[in-house]
Scaffold this active site. Structure first.
Site, mmCIF file in Angstrom:
data_model
loop_
_atom_site.group_PDB
_atom_site.id
_atom_site.type_symbol
_atom_site.label_atom_id
_atom_site.label_comp_id
_atom_site.label_asym_id
_atom_site.label_seq_id
_atom_site.Cartn_x
_atom_site.Cartn_y
_atom_site.Cartn_z
ATOM 1 C CB CYS B 85 32.698 -63.034 98.793
ATOM 2 S SG CYS B 85 31.593 -62.332 97.544
ATOM 3 C CG HIS B 187 35.325 -65.450 95.542
ATOM 4 N ND1 HIS B 187 34.667 -66.265 96.430
ATOM 5 C CD2 HIS B 187 34.408 -64.551 95.102
ATOM 6 C CE1 HIS B 187 33.402 -65.893 96.515
ATOM 7 N NE2 HIS B 187 33.207 -64.854 95.721
ATOM 8 C CD GLU B 189 37.279 -68.823 97.257
ATOM 9 O OE1 GLU B 189 37.974 -67.897 97.749
ATOM 10 O OE2 GLU B 189 36.034 -68.750 97.136
#
Lengths: 245, 205
Positions: B85, B187, B189
C-alpha cells in the site's frame, strides 16, 4: 478484459460492552451475545468482507479504548477491521492502528470538533478514517448526534470536507429490529457524499442488501442478522454465502 | 512444499502496521520479525515495508535514523523487498499525496485516483487482479482471487514495472515489480487466504 473491482462489502457490526459482545435494539435494550474473540474467529473463518467493532461503553463513558482487547481481536483476523469507541485524540487513533486495526471510526469527537478528522486523517491516512453518524428522523428531516443534534446533510458534507475517507451511517430506529433498512436515509447520505458510504440498521436479508446496493451505498453493515437466528432470536453466528456481486 | 529458510523482516518505522503482517506470515509458518534497526537489516533474507498514513509523514520518517540508506543497501545486495500500500508508493519517486521523496527503487510515481466515474474515492473494498506479466508473486493466484484495497492514491497503469492492474474508475497498477523490488497496492495481510498466497510467493523469491 476488465475485472470486477470495489465489490460491495457486507460487514458484520459487533458491539462491545465490558469486553463482551452485546447487541442493542434501537441503541438500548442490550442483550449478551458471547465472547467477542470467538465471534471474530468464526467470522474470520467464514472469510467475511470486513468487521466493524464498536465499543459503545468507551464512547458513552468517555473511556479510552481497551487496546489489549483490540490487539487480540486484530490478531484473530486476516481481514480488514474497523474500530470505533472512545477515540478522541490523534494519538489514540494511531495507537489503535498500531494494534493491527485498519480503520478508526470517529463519532462523538467529530460532532464536537469536526477538525479532529483532518488531524487524524493526516496522521493515519484518510482511507483509514471513518466518520460514523447515528441518524433519526425527527419532524421532517434526519438528524444525527447523541448529545446535541445536527442536520444529517450538513454533517455528511462536513465529514467529506474535513477529510474523512468513509462514512458509516446507522439508523437508530431500525437498529436491532431486523425489520428492513431505511432506504431514504441511505439515499440521502449517498447523495451528499463523494466518499464511500456504509449503511447499517434493520438489515436482515439479501433482499434488503440488494435494495441497499441500488441506493448507491458501498457497504452494508448488519449486527442482529449475523448474531441471531429464528423468531426467538437464539444466538448463532452466521453470514450468508453470497453470489458474485 | 519446500522449506523456507529465510527470515523476514517487517519494517517498523512507525509508518505501517507491522503486527498484522507478522501475524499473517506466522500463520503460514514463516518466521517474521519487526525490523527496527536500519543498520541491521542484513540479518533478514527478505524485507517488507508496510505503510499506513500519508506519503509526506512516511517520507520524513524514512529520512530519520538512516532508514533510506539501510533499505537501499539491503536492496543492492539483491535480496527481495515488498512494499504494501503506502509502502508500495514509497518504493517510487514521489507522490501527489504530499511532499517528500520515495526510495526511487522503482521508476514510478503515485497519483490521486480518478474520481471521474461512478466509483467513490478512496477505493475501499475487494478487487481482482488482471495479470499483465507473469511474475513469481502471482504463482498459483487463480482468477477470482480477491484482495482488499484501501487507498486514495495509486500508480497509473502502463508503466514498465506493471505486473497486474485493477479497475477503479480507471485502471491502476495493483502490483509493480522490477528484479528484487515488488510492490502491491492491496493489503495481502488482510486478504484472507488469497493474500497469504501472495505473501508465501514473496517469501519464496
Amino acid at each position: 478484459m476488465t475485472s470486477l473491482t470495489n465489490q460491495k462489502r457486507l460487514i458484520p457490526v459487533l458491539t462491545l460492552r465490558d469486553g463482551a459482545l452485546m447487541k442493542s435494539r434501537k441503541f438500548r435494550d442490550w442483550r449478551y451475545i458471547g465472547d467477542v474473540l470467538n465471534a471474530v474467529k468464526i467470522f474470520n473463518e467464514m472469510q467475511v468482507d470486513e468487521i466493524v467493532i464498536l465499543d459503545t461503553q468507551a464512547s458513552n463513558e468517555n473511556r479510552t479504548p481497551n487496546f489489549d482487547l483490540i490487539e487480540k481481536i486484530a490478531s484473530e483476523c486476516s481481514l480488514p477491521i474497523a474500530y470505533g469507541g472512545g477515540l478522541i485524540t490523534v494519538d489514540d487513533a494511531e495507537r489503535v492502528i498500531q494494534c493491527g486495526v485498519d480503520k478508526v471510526i470517529i463519532n462523538s469527537a467529530f460532532q464536537r470538533n469536526p477538525r479532529i478528522i483532518t488531524d487524524i486523517a493526516s496522521r493515519i491516512g484518510s482511507s483509514s478514517t471513518v466518520v460514523s453518524l447515528d441518524a433519526k428522523f425527527l419532524m421532517d428531516s434526519y438528524m444525527v448526534g447523541r448529545n446535541s443534534l445536527q442536520d444529517l446533510d450538513a454533517a455528511v458534507i462536513r465529514a467529506n470536507n474535513v477529510g474523512a475517507g468513509e462514512l458509516l451511517v446507522q439508523s437508530v430506529e431500525r437498529d436491532g429490529t431486523q425489520s428492513s433498512p431505511d432506504l431514504n436515509l441511505a439515499r440521502s447520505v449517498v447523495l451528499n457524499s463523494a466518499i464511500p458510504v456504509v449503511y447499517a440498521g434493520g438489515v436482515s436479508s439479501l433482499y434488503h442488501v440488494n435494495e441497499l446496493w441500488d441506493t448507491g451505498v458501498d457497504g452494508v453493515g448488519a449486527g442482529a442478522w449475523f448474531v441471531f437466528n429464528g423468531p426467538l432470536e437464539a444466538v448463532l453466528i452466521s453470514y450468508p454465502l453470497l453470489p458474485a456481486k | 512444499m519446500g522449506v523456507v529458510l529465510g527470515k523476514i523482516g517487517v519494517i517498523d518505522a512507525g509508518i505501517g502496521n507491522w503486527t498484522s503482517v507478522v501475524n499473517a506470515l506466522e500463520s503460514i509458518g514463516v518466521p517474521a520479525f519487526a525490523a527496527r534497526e536500519p543498520t541491521r537489516l542484513n540479518i533478514y533474507s527478505h524485507l517488507i515495508l508496510p505503510g499506513i498514513g500519508s506519503f509526506h509523514n512516511a517520507s520524513k520518517k524514512l529520512s530519520m535514523v538512516g532508514w533510506r540508506f539501510g533499505i537501499q543497501d539491503f536492496v543492492t545486495t539483491g535480496k527481495p523487498i515488498l512494499g504494501i500500500c503506502l509502502g508500495m508508493h514509497l518504493l517510487g519517486i514521489e507522490s501527489e499525496e504530499g511532499e517528500g521523496q520515495g526510495l526511487s527503487l522503482l521508476k514510478m510515481s503515485t497519483k490521486k485516483l480518478s474520481a471521474d466515474g461512478s466509483l467513490r474515492v478512496p477505493n475501499i473494498g475487494w478487487g481482482e487482479l488482471n495479470r499483465v506479466v507473469d511474475h513469481p508473486i502471482l504463482r498459483n493466484i487463480e482468477p477470482g482471487s480477491r484482495f482488499y484495497f484501501s487507498h486514495s492514491y495509486g500508480v497509473e497503469r502502463g508503466l514498465p514495472v506493471e505486473i497486474s492492474t485493477t479497475v477503479h474508475n480507471k485502471a491502476f497498477s495493483s502490483i509493480v515489480a522490477k528484479d528484487n523490488v515488488v510492490g502491491v497496492q492491496f493489503h495481502p495481510e488482510k486478504s484472507h487466504s488469497f493474500g497469504k498466497e501472495i505473501l508465501k510467493n514473496f517469501t519464496r523469491m
